[in-house]
Design an enzyme around this catalytic site. Structure first.
Site, PDB file in Angstrom:
ATOM      1  N   SER A 260    -101.183 -31.481   2.703  1.00 19.05           N
ATOM      2  CA  SER A 260    -101.810 -30.166   2.619  1.00 19.05           C
ATOM      3  C   SER A 260    -101.289 -29.431   1.393  1.00 19.05           C
ATOM      4  CB  SER A 260    -101.515 -29.351   3.873  1.00 19.05           C
ATOM      5  OG  SER A 260    -100.175 -28.895   3.825  1.00 19.05           O
ATOM      6  N   LYS A 261    -101.872 -28.259   1.157  1.00 15.18           N
ATOM      7  CA  LYS A 261    -101.562 -27.514  -0.073  1.00 15.18           C
ATOM      8  C   LYS A 261    -100.084 -27.198  -0.208  1.00 15.18           C
ATOM      9  CE  LYS A 261    -106.032 -25.655  -1.189  1.00 15.18           C
ATOM     10  NZ  LYS A 261    -106.981 -24.753  -0.612  1.00 15.18           N
ATOM     11  N   ARG A 262     -99.376 -27.123   0.945  1.00 17.48           N
ATOM     12  CA  ARG A 262     -97.962 -26.774   0.799  1.00 17.48           C
ATOM     13  C   ARG A 262     -97.157 -27.921   0.164  1.00 17.48           C
ATOM     14  NH1 ARG A 262     -94.862 -28.871   5.230  1.00 17.48           N
ATOM     15  NH2 ARG A 262     -96.405 -29.797   6.614  1.00 17.48           N
TER      16      ARG A 262
END
Ligand code: GLU
Length: 487
Positions: A260-262
């Site tokens: 994910s974006k994190r």
């Protein structure tokens, strides 16, 4: 079905995800290898989450990766349209066919009623399966519900289809990647194929489209396996030939959670913005599940296509190693021809006035700074001292290097001597070597001598080749900065 026809069917509810790029690549490779067709279909049935911006992003990203499609919304083809929202008049006929053959039924349940069923299942700690309350409504009951203003959704009758085409409630299929998979279809629940507003659901539209577009192999992420059982039953109930299915393992982040974006970029366009080359991206993504037979990992898509076998794709999950991608990217940057690299770097140099440099100077700047680049964007921080008359000197360089007595003495000696030098690359090389040797005799290490000069002229203690820097800056700017650093 003799011709291999595969497709990528992204839903434009976001920018093209790197995982979708991998699915697209494996479909593309399989089509290339088999002399088949690679098809792009936009699944935009969810109008609320769809946007033109995302559609454009999907097109642009696939093209940038070199995954060109043979049939699709823009290029057309014999089985168009290739955008689901333009196919809405195709689906009702097949819904009707399922209603007529008893493989589907009208469901008048309200959202509240369904919610209550779900709550009861949760309370009883049972997986939720629709109660089939509406399966056997009489015509009178239906008429009454209609008169109340209720609009029916259409549900697919799983048990009926299962019974018609299989011996038990267990549905098996031979997954091209994972081998035999099976499921007890009693657990699936009669799902909606057409919403009460008349719109088809994903599981239904996808079958009609795959069938009408003569898709031979459906290759997609394993998150779709439970959908595959539903879809096989619809294919069978409509008398369509069932395509072969292959499900790819998931792509996980280094911490083994969902990417994910994190963790970093996830959209192809974000990787590109960050300075990744699409050639490196596509090579890297191919290795998420596929291994080259000769162990040589750096490969172009054409080379991979020759070596690609669908049944050799790993069925397990792959870890997205950002560090490996970076290593691969630095390799691809090193391989880029000079003229191409010069062009590719320009977007990352927009904060500088490139007009200050001649083409020869710009070429030289790139030549002497390209080696350590991992991302194209690394160039931004590597070159500020090539621009402007003055140079920014950070505090540490000032106090620890420039302010020392030895640096000051070196610079006081350097400026007048260098003033007399002929400012060509070759000569500077020689003169600087002599200058270092003179100071070495006075007991100053060559690197200390160079630190003083470099710090004064670039504001840093390390960086590109110093002769190259002096040459690009020219005598006037170089010595102006050196003089300015003297207290
Ligand atoms: N639109 C679906 C998705 O983006 C496609 C799934 C499929 O390949 O059938 O997940």
């Amino acid at each position: 079905m003799s011709e291999v026809r595969v497709r990528i069917a992204p839903s434009p509810s976001g920018n093209l995800h790197i995982g979708t790029a991998r699915t697209a690549l494996f479909n593309y490779l399989f089509a290339k290898k088999m002399g088949g067709k690679f098809i792009l279909r936009i699944e935009d049935t969810d109008a609320e989450r769809t946007s033109q911006e995302y559609i454009d992003n999907i097109f642009d990203s696939l093209k940038a990766l070199g995954l060109n499609w043979d049939e699709g919304p823009d290029v057309g083809g014999p089985y168009g349209p290739y955008t689901q929202s333009q196919r809405f008049d195709i689906y009702p006929k097949y819904v009707q066919q399922l209603l007529d053959s008893g493989f589907a039924y009208e469901c008048f349940c309200t959202p509240e009623e369904l919610e209550q069923e779900k709550e009861e299942a949760t309370k009883a700690k049972k997986p939720y399966v629709y109660s089939k309350k509406c399966e056997n409504l009489t015509e009178e009951e239906k008429a009454k519900l209609r008169a109340e203003g209720r609009k029916p959704a259409i549900r697919f009758n799983i048990a009926k289809a299962q019974k018609a085409f299989h011996d038990s409630s267990i549905l098996k299929f031979d997954d091209v990647v994972k081998g035999e998979l099976h499921m007890d279809t009693d657990l699936l629940g009669d799902f909606v194929i057409q919403k009460s507003n008349g719109a088809p659901t994903y599981n239904f539209a996808v079958v009609i489209d795959d069938a009408l577009m003569k898709i031979s192999h459906v290759i997609r992420g394993e998150d779709h396996i439970s959908n595959t059982y539903k879809q096989i039953l619809i294919f069978e109930a409509l008398g369509f030939e069932v395509p072969k299915f292959g499900h790819l393992g998931m792509i996980l982040a280094p911490d083994r959670s969902k990417l994910s974006k994190r963790h970093g970029a996830t959209a192809v366009s974000d990787f590109v913005k960050q300075g990744y080359l699409t050639d490196a991206l596509i090579n890297f993504v191919a290795l998420l599940g596929w291994s080259p037979s000769d162990g040589e990992e750096i490969k172009s898509v054409d080379e991979i296509a020759k070596d690609f076998r669908l049944n050799e794709i790993s069925s397990s999950n792959s870890i997205f190693e950002y560090d490996k991608l970076k290593w691969m990217n630095s390799h691809y940057i090193k391989m880029l021809p000079m003229e191409e690299l010069k062009e590719r770097l320009k977007p990352y140099l927009s904060q500088y006035n490139l007009d200050e440099l001649t083409d020869a100077q710009y070429t030289k700047m790139v030549e002497i700074t390209r080696e350590p680049l991992t991302l194209l964007s690394d160039i931004t921080d590597a070159v500020p001292y090539f621009f402007g008359k003055d140079v920014h000197i950070d505090e540490e360089t000032q106090t620890k290097t420039l302010d020392t007595e030895v640096s000051q003495n070196v610079l006081k000696d350097f400026v007048p001597k260098a003033q007399t030098w002929d400012w060509t690359d070759e000569n500077l090389h020689e003169k600087l070597a002599d200058f270092r040797a003179e100071w070495k005799e006075k007991g100053v290490k060559p690197k200390v001598t160079m630190w003083a000069i470099r710090a004064a002229i670039t504001g840093r203690t390390c960086g590109a080749d110093m002769v190259g820097i002096l040459d690009i800056l020219g005598k006037e700017t170089s010595l102006y900065r050196a003089q300015k650093a003297i207290k």
